[in-house]
Motif scaffolding. Sequence first.
Motif, PDB file in Angstrom:
ATOM      1  N   PRO A 125      34.392 -47.838   1.818  1.00  0.00           N
ATOM      2  CA  PRO A 125      34.540 -46.437   2.227  1.00  0.00           C
ATOM      3  C   PRO A 125      33.414 -46.019   3.172  1.00  0.00           C
ATOM      4  O   PRO A 125      32.354 -46.658   3.221  1.00  0.00           O
ATOM      5  CB  PRO A 125      34.468 -45.673   0.903  1.00  0.00           C
ATOM      6  CG  PRO A 125      33.818 -46.590  -0.073  1.00  0.00           C
ATOM      7  CD  PRO A 125      34.126 -47.985   0.376  1.00  0.00           C
ATOM      8  N   ALA A 126      33.658 -44.964   3.916  1.00  0.00           N
ATOM      9  CA  ALA A 126      32.741 -44.536   4.979  1.00  0.00           C
ATOM     10  C   ALA A 126      31.344 -44.208   4.472  1.00  0.00           C
ATOM     11  O   ALA A 126      30.352 -44.386   5.197  1.00  0.00           O
ATOM     12  CB  ALA A 126      33.333 -43.320   5.708  1.00  0.00           C
ATOM     13  N   GLU A 127      31.238 -43.777   3.229  1.00  0.00           N
ATOM     14  CA  GLU A 127      29.915 -43.359   2.746  1.00  0.00           C
ATOM     15  C   GLU A 127      29.013 -44.544   2.398  1.00  0.00           C
ATOM     16  O   GLU A 127      27.837 -44.352   2.070  1.00  0.00           O
ATOM     17  CB  GLU A 127      30.044 -42.427   1.530  1.00  0.00           C
ATOM     18  CG  GLU A 127      30.629 -43.059   0.277  1.00  0.00           C
ATOM     19  CD  GLU A 127      32.145 -42.905   0.207  1.00  0.00           C
ATOM     20  OE1 GLU A 127      32.769 -42.745   1.269  1.00  0.00           O
ATOM     21  OE2 GLU A 127      32.692 -42.954  -0.903  1.00  0.00           O
ATOM     22  N   VAL A 128      29.566 -45.748   2.467  1.00  0.00           N
ATOM     23  CA  VAL A 128      28.737 -46.922   2.191  1.00  0.00           C
ATOM     24  C   VAL A 128      28.104 -47.428   3.482  1.00  0.00           C
ATOM     25  O   VAL A 128      28.789 -47.672   4.476  1.00  0.00           O
ATOM     26  CB  VAL A 128      29.562 -48.063   1.556  1.00  0.00           C
ATOM     27  CG1 VAL A 128      28.709 -49.315   1.401  1.00  0.00           C
ATOM     28  CG2 VAL A 128      30.119 -47.634   0.209  1.00  0.00           C
ATOM     29  N   SER A 129      26.798 -47.549   3.466  1.00  0.00           N
ATOM     30  CA  SER A 129      26.085 -48.121   4.597  1.00  0.00           C
ATOM     31  C   SER A 129      25.925 -49.612   4.352  1.00  0.00           C
ATOM     32  O   SER A 129      25.348 -50.023   3.347  1.00  0.00           O
ATOM     33  CB  SER A 129      24.725 -47.425   4.712  1.00  0.00           C
ATOM     34  OG  SER A 129      23.815 -48.227   5.415  1.00  0.00           O
ATOM     35  N   LYS A 132      23.853 -48.038  -0.192  1.00  0.00           N
ATOM     36  CA  LYS A 132      23.570 -49.146   0.732  1.00  0.00           C
ATOM     37  C   LYS A 132      23.929 -50.490   0.107  1.00  0.00           C
ATOM     38  O   LYS A 132      23.518 -50.797  -1.007  1.00  0.00           O
ATOM     39  CB  LYS A 132      22.075 -49.180   1.066  1.00  0.00           C
ATOM     40  CG  LYS A 132      21.614 -48.136   2.033  1.00  0.00           C
ATOM     41  CD  LYS A 132      20.146 -48.400   2.400  1.00  0.00           C
ATOM     42  CE  LYS A 132      19.598 -47.241   3.215  1.00  0.00           C
ATOM     43  NZ  LYS A 132      18.147 -47.377   3.463  1.00  0.00           N
TER      44      LYS A 132
END
Lengths: 182, 182, 182, 182
Positions: C28-32, C2
């Motif tokens: 990147p997509a995995e970062v909220s 996050k």
Amino acid sequence: MKIVGICGSVRAKSLNMMALKTVVGLLPAEVSFEYARIDDFPMYNQDIQDGPGIPAVVQRVADQVRAADCVLFATPEYNWSLPPLLKNGIDWVARTKDQPFAGKQMALMGATVGTFGTARSQLHLRDIMIPLDGRMMNRPPVMIPQAQNKFDADGKLTDQPTMDVLKMFATNLVAWAAAGKK
Amino acid sequence: MKIVGICGSVRAKSLNMMALKTVVGLLPAEVSFEYARIDDFPMYNQDIQDGPGIPAVVQRVADQVRAADCVLFATPEYNWSLPPLLKNGIDWVARTKDQPFAGKQMALMGATVGTFGTARSQLHLRDIMIPLDGRMMNRPPVMIPQAQNKFDADGKLTDQPTMDVLKMFATNLVAWAAAGKK
Amino acid sequence: MKIVGICGSVRAKSLNMMALKTVVGLLPAEVSFEYARIDDFPMYNQDIQDGPGIPAVVQRVADQVRAADCVLFATPEYNWSLPPLLKNGIDWVARTKDQPFAGKQMALMGATVGTFGTARSQLHLRDIMIPLDGRMMNRPPVMIPQAQNKFDADGKLTDQPTMDVLKMFATNLVAWAAAGKK
Amino acid sequence: MKIVGICGSVRAKSLNMMALKTVVGLLPAEVSFEYARIDDFPMYNQDIQDGPGIPAVVQRVADQVRAADCVLFATPEYNWSLPPLLKNGIDWVARTKDQPFAGKQMALMGATVGTFGTARSQLHLRDIMIPLDGRMMNRPPVMIPQAQNKFDADGKLTDQPTMDVLKMFATNLVAWAAAGKK
């Protein structure tokens, strides 16, 4: 674990060296500590670098820094900034190949005869380490005012509140150095 | 009217010296300008001051500063701060009797090969002059980025926008120096 | 992972928000990623804290910061320092219980219409985070000068050299955030 | 002679206001002193300026500053920098027509409950006044540490060393204001 210390004063009775030695005395046995000598560097001039090249005395300190897990600076304050001796040491080492402050864990402390304990020179030293990508520890701040009244004739720290801060500093320093170990 | 110039670089092809000389060339005939030499100072160490005393080369610059109506600094930027050479010059002169920066009109300028034109080293130089009570001119800022592209092989300024700023700077400098005259 | 973003400007066409959104688009997509809102805070006054207490809007941001692995600041520069809006946001959050900037990974960037791209306000923001023990990323510096010429009418970055820097910044930011994960 | 005072705190028992009032009480009868109120300014946002325009409360302070021979700032220190209230006041006034800090004589002082007496926030305030061309007095520095122990319940200064510094400060302030009179 290796920590290298750089002192911004070469006075015979340097209060910063007394403070630095006090911290060294508080480090656990498994920490290898060595001093880096910067007082035999010539005054920085890029023409030296471009001509004769990096002096051997500079390269030696660059190698010490690279081999260390952490660098500990002790800085006096002259006119609200760091001494030319220390700036000179940093500027020279910063010009060596694969400059060794990059990504390096580091910490700073300072002592003065005045009332602000190097609050301003520490700010400047922190600024200087930003472009070099030094990773400076924040806590606890070690700014020792009226240092001339806190060490005895043998350079032994006699002020308990300062000793308490230095103990916390030494503890945090070891953890900070460990955090940087590959 | 007397103005003394102090350059933070002694490189043979110093961009800061080129910029400084350009400003000197813009000063009116009634201004007497001289350079103060700081590159023959030893590295500052209070033990020298307390022992052998203030070196003669330092006292000479202190006398030049005291006799001047204004001091003009040209400073490179190394690692976001001023060069050790310049800090050393200032720290030494600051230790002379009746330190001569006190109440003195002064101005600063700088040139770099990078993009920020000494924005950060100028901040540090200003900080340093606060405890010394220097009276630093504010306008116009002279921070010359990419200076290596703005002077020809003879050190002559070829960039018109920079020349326009330096002309305004020279004009303001004379007025600033005059404001400090007793 | 996050990351929480705090923007020092609430202008409708804020260049800093455009720059911040550009970085967010590169994560990147995995970062909220979420924004923290600070423009509904009252002006800081310790009497509010001592009386009614920490406002709910402040506690909300403090909780966001605590839950994040990294904080990303985008700061304009007003008069060589950060905007009061951003200082106010930081000062309020710093007063919450177990102040959440302590030990937190963070990074900063800035854009200006002028030529120095927030070089000075970034120095001040770094100073402010020292006593709060923020761990500020150093590289690459993101100081976008003449930003008004680098985004199109839709706020899309059109300057390739700036985009290259922001890509490197986004990559380093993710690594920096990861380094702080317990 | 007119001096206008701007306090960075609106706390009911502000130590900085106590210190400021002490200085005011030391000014000679011929000095007209007035406070400038900045706590009714909206948070700075350029969209306000570009839309509705400069608020009347801001213009009022700009007019006070322009009419004064000198501006006296009293600043707390929050997180090593100035309070958002004070930065907001300065940023707004700086946006008014013929910005009134330009060429203006000014001085600064500060008080804290901590040990450094606003040493760091004063550095930031000085930085901020460089682009605005404020002419900041240097001496004596007024950084009052542990201020909570130096004023009585009525806000009267009880610490003699601090009083001695404030007397010298008030004397220098009047001379500094006089030096700026057209």
